[in-house]
Design a protein around this motif. Structure first.
Motif, short mmCIF file in Angstrom:
data_model
loop_
_atom_site.label_atom_id
_atom_site.label_comp_id
_atom_site.label_asym_id
_atom_site.label_seq_id
_atom_site.Cartn_x
_atom_site.Cartn_y
_atom_site.Cartn_z
N ARG A 1 0.83 -1.21 0.00
CA ARG A 1 0.00 0.00 0.00
C ARG A 1 0.87 1.26 0.00
N GLU B 1 3.82 1.41 -1.37
CA GLU B 1 4.35 1.54 -2.72
C GLU B 1 3.31 2.17 -3.65
N SER B 2 2.08 1.66 -3.57
CA SER B 2 1.02 2.21 -4.42
C SER B 2 0.79 3.69 -4.11
N CYS B 3 0.83 4.02 -2.84
CA CYS B 3 0.60 5.41 -2.43
C CYS B 3 1.70 6.31 -2.97
N GLU C 1 3.55 5.76 -5.58
CA GLU C 1 3.42 5.87 -7.03
C GLU C 1 2.40 6.96 -7.39
N GLU C 2 1.28 6.98 -6.62
CA GLU C 2 0.27 8.02 -6.86
C GLU C 2 0.84 9.41 -6.55
#
Length: 939
Positions: free
Chosen positions: A792, A794-796, A798-799
């Motif tokens: 999560r 990592e995804s955050c 990236e955003e």
């Protein structure tokens, strides 16, 4: 010669107090507003010399709008009142009552010169209670009459001692007389008439001449039958000294008013601008009218101007009979008869002296030599009533000596004193407020448009605009050509948010302005106050952005009609500033300063223009000019201190602090003053003082956003993070979307309370308000990393990188997280297990540094926006304050001279030193970021 006993003094004083004690509950009404409330000459900050340069109302004598009433000694007593009680009306009324008692005692002393003890006491008692004196005693501005009368009577008493026992001239009393005459004149202009009273005393009392004797003596001297009598020579010498002294006083007075008479409109004194014979017939009729007020003061009115007394336009007018009757009774067949027929030396003295007190002080108000600004004014009868009271007492003396009429005469005098005392006491209540005063006047006269206007003003001051409008409209019906009445209608419509109707009313007033006459100077035919119709109309229409040029045209039209119209330049300068025509705005203010360099508001306005022109050094100079003229000019104090604070120069901080301290003395309820003191203390690292000022600001203004945030920031920087939480909670309760507050709270919750859920809630709230907020998004990513939810995180990240692709620290953090995930996958560890990180704890100082720099600017902006008079944020009208003159007359609204649409202005840009400091802080923050990355990499 009998003196005044203590019993008589106590009797007169008690009677005066009994009649006037209720005046102590009255306020400032009518002319008191201009002379007291709006007169800067009363304030201790105004130099004493201004009293001798300005008129009675505080207007420079050099200005055309000046009333030319030069009464510095009277204004000085007002200033003393202000020194002891500021604007407490009771103290001003109390001193007036005391002065009236002093006049009564002096008058009794004068009466003893030519009346017996009983008759003189009757005259003094009647004078003490006469209702005609209410305006002079209960109206605060009537003090001019009271003071002038004291010096007038003292001068007369001094002159009576100028003849020695051997009939020689004693010069010391004459010198004292001249000094006292000058003092009387400096209290009110009619004081100079005491010279004529002294001349009458010298001829008809001291020398014992009657008119036949005087004429016979002069005839014999001219025919050379006898030598020039020594007594007559002495009399002539004394009179020559008095006349020369009087001429010198007149010359000085003319020089002071710069050989200009005040400008009055035809509404002030309609007869003065009427044609022959209307002018003469009307002025003649005013004589019996004034006499009737002394004889029967039953219907009194505070204002007799405009249509109160219709013009006598024809010899067939029945009012001419009153004029003829008055002239008959006061001529050789009436009052002068005893003096003309008397042969005994002492017999005519009381009659002639009484007539001198009636006639001579009334001459300046009689329109005989020059027009005055009123038709009838009850206060100007204060001194003439002395002569009237002497005549009544003389008549009482004659009647009371007849046995069968003695009791009747005492009964009549008793009833007269009682009824006059009751009328005076009752009349005082009319002066309690402007509303009671003007409504009582309307009961006497309904044909005076000014009275209808003034009742409207009183209601307007109570914010009762609907009722006020009815009175203003009635004024326009009573006097359709009254420019001021239509202006009042326009202003009231504006207050009722009826802009269309307001504009129509102003246009009617504008149409009534005099038209240009070739070869005749326009300015001489226009009352300065009436020109404000252009200002008010322009101020109204400039609220519409599409009509700014039209408003400017109106300002320029007013200036073309009167090039010295200062207010037009001021208002035009505000408009040009709004139109972003900075150079023209500066020129407008500079032109106004050419007309009046002593106006602190003008220097302040010019400083605001300098700020807009990015010239802070010149702005500071002009702020300082304003403060030199008015050291307690609130707006100049605040904004100059703010300018010093924004300069980033520590050398300015002590002076800025001093000015803010003076400002909070003037405006103790304005939270912005304390807030800026707190900001200065934070800049100087005086944390204790900063905390105290911030708390004071928050105490005065609940939910003060910038103060709450900076107080929390102060605690955070002082390693008192836990103390910052209550301030942040209060901030977010009032401003739930305050992003910097949410960031700081999230930082404290995560790193000092170890409350990741609370921190996550803060950062999520930021994103709900602003989904593109990089800082909030990144900090939420850090929370995920702290919770060991690496996918999560990592995804955050990236955003976040998609939102800010050029932010290197986001790229590095994403790389660190991915490396960590790869390492854990290789080791077979779960990617959602909880781990340790110090990123949040270390990351926040970077953002905290940026917050501090940004919030200083924001805090200054909020403090600047509410500084004017402590009204709170958004009171933009008061920030760029224009100079406001009191417009008087029919009461043109002062606020319409202000630019209510101008937003607050603040200096922009950073100094070199400030930029250097910021860069230093950023470098330190980057160093801490590198340490964070090393920790993360080593985890």
């Amino acid at each position: 010669m009998a003196v005044v006993s203590w019993k008589e003094i106590l009797l007169l004083t008690g009677l005066v107090v009994g009649c006037y004690w209720n005046s102590l509950s009255c306020g400032f009404v009518f002319d008191d507003v201009s002379a007291i409330l709006d007169n800067k000459d009363l304030r201790p900050s105004t130099p004493i010399r201004n009293l001798f340069q300005n008129d009675f109302w505080g207007t420079p004598m050099s200005e055309e709008r000046s009333h030319k009433s030069y009464r510095p000694l009277t204004v000085l007593t007002f200033r003393l009142n202000y020194l002891f009680s500021e604007l407490s009306a009771a103290s001003y009324h109390f001193l007036n009552v005391v002065l009236h008692a002093v006049v009564c005692v002096l008058f009794l002393r004068v009466c003893r010169l030519f009346l017996d003890n009983t008759s003189s006491l009757v005259a003094a008692l009647l004078f003490a209670v006469h209702p005609i004196h209410t305006e002079a005693v209960t109206g605060v501005v009537g003090r001019a009459e009271l003071l002038s009368s004291i010096f007038l009577l003292a001068a007369f008493l001094a002159y009576t001692k100028s003849t020695g026992r051997d009939h020689s001239i004693v010069w010391a009393p004459i010198a004292l007389t001249v000094i006292l005459v000058a003092a009387a004149t400096l209290c009110k202009e009619q004081g100079i008439t005491v010279v004529g009273i002294c001349c009458v005393h010298e001829v008809f009392v001291a020398q014992g001449f009657s008119l036949p004797m005087l004429l016979d003596t002069l005839r014999q001297v001219l025919q050379g039958k006898d030598g020039f009598p020594y007594a007559l020579l002495q009399t002539l010498l004394k009179l020559i000294v008095l006349v020369i002294s009087t001429l010198l006083l007149v010359i000085v007075r003319v020089q002071i008013i710069q050989s200009q008479l005040p400008v009055f409109t035809r509404f002030d004194n309609p007869a003065a601008v009427s044609v022959i014979p209307t002018r003469q017939l009307t002025f003649n009729y005013l004589l019996p009218l004034n006499a009737w007020l002394l004889l029967n003061p039953s219907e009194l009115c505070c204002d007799w101007t405009m249509g109160t007394i219709p013009l006598v336009e024809s010899v067939l007018d029945l009012r001419n009979l009153a004029t003829l009757l008055f002239l008959h009774l006061s001529g050789p067949a009436g009052l002068l008869q005893p003096a003309l027929l008397a042969t005994a030396p002492r017999r005519p003295s009381s009659w002639m002296q009484a007539l001198s007190f009636i006639v001579l002080p009334f001459i300046p108000a009689s329109n005989l030599f020059f027009p005055v600004g009123f038709v009838v004014a009850e206060r100007v009868l204060y001194v003439p009533s002395m002569g009237f009271c002497v005549l009544v007492a003389h008549g009482f003396k004659i009647i009371s000596h007849k046995g069968y009429l003695k009791k009747m005469s005492w009964l009549v005098i008793g009833v007269l004193l009682a009824t006059h005392a009751v009328k005076t006491f009752k009349r005082n209540w009319d002066w309690e407020s402007e509303y009671t005063l003007f409504t009582s006047a309307l009961k006497v006269n309904k044909n005076n448009a000014k009275l209808w206007n003034n009742v409207g003003h009183a209601l307007e001051n109570q914010n009762n605009y609907d009722t006020a409008l009815r009175y203003f409209l009635q004024a326009t019906r009573v006097q359709p050509d009254d420019i001021g009445a239509h202006m009042n209608v326009g202003r009231t419509y504006k207050n009722l948010n009826k802009s269309r109707e307001a504009e129509d009313a102003y246009l009617v007033a504008k149409s009534l302005m005099p038209q240009v006459i070739p070869g005749k100077k326009y300015a001489t035919r226009v009352a300065p106050n009436h020109l404000n119709v252009y200002i008010n109309l322009a101020n109204l229409i400039r609220a519409n952005e599409s009509r700014l040029e039209e408003a400017d045209q109106l300002y320029r039209q007013a200036i073309s009609m009167r090039p010295d119209f200062k207010q037009a330049y001021i208002s035009r300068g505000e408009l040009l500033l709004k139109m972003n025509k900075l150079s023209e705005a500066r020129d407008a203010y500079l032109r106004a300063l050419e007309l009046d360099r002593t106006n602190a508001d003008l220097w302040y306005n010019l400083a605001i223009v300098n700020i807009e022109m990015k010239d802070p050094s010149e702005a500071l100079k002009n702020f300082n000019h304003a403060l030199e003229l008015n050291p307690r000019h609130k707006l100049a104090l605040f904004n100059s201190a703010l300018l010093m604070q924004e300069s980033g120069e520590p050398k300015f901080w002590p002076e800025a602090n001093r000015r803010f301290l003076i400002y909070v003395e003037e405006e103790p309820e304005d939270a912005n003053g304390y807030f800026n003191l707190g900001m200065l203390a934070m800049d100087a690292n005086e944390n204790v003082a900063a905390e105290r000022w911030m708390k004071r600001a928050i105490g005065l203004q609940a939910g003060f956003r910038s103060a709450l945030f900076n107080l929390a920031l102060l605690y955070s920087q002082s390693k008192r993070e836990i103390d910052a939480l209550p301030a942040l909670d209060e901030l977010l309760r009032h401003h739930p979307a305050h992003i910097k507050g949410l960031i700081l709270k999230g930082d404290i919750l995560m790193n000092h309370k170890k409350d990741t859920n609370g921190a996550k809630a803060c950062f999520e709230r930021i994103l709900s308000v602003d989904p593109t907020n990089v800082q909030g998004k990144h900090n939420l990513c850090v929370v995920y990393f702290e919770e060991r939810d690496l996918p999560r995180a990592e995804s955050c990240l990236e955003e976040t990188l998609a939102l800010a692709p050029n932010e290197e620290y986001v790229k590095r953090h994403l790389s660190i997280v991915r490396s960590k995930m790869a390492a854990m996958s290789s080791a077979g560890q779960p990617l959602t297990a909880r781990g340790e990180t110090t990123s949040a704890q270390e990351e926040k100082p970077l953002k905290g540094v940026e917050d501090r720099e940004e919030e200083v600017s924001e805090g200054e902006k909020e403090g600047r926006g509410a500084n004017a008079v402590g009204k709170g944020a958004g009171n933009e009208k008061n920030v760029r304050k224009s100079s406001t003159e009191r417009l008087g007359g029919v009461g043109v609204d002062q606020s319409e001279s202000l630019d209510s649409s101008q937003s607050d202005k603040r200096t922009k840009g950073k100094s070199t030193k400030e930029i250097s400091d910021i860069e230093g802080k950023r470098a330190a923050a980057l160093k801490r970021l590198e340490e964070i990355e090393r920790i993360l990499s080593g985890d």
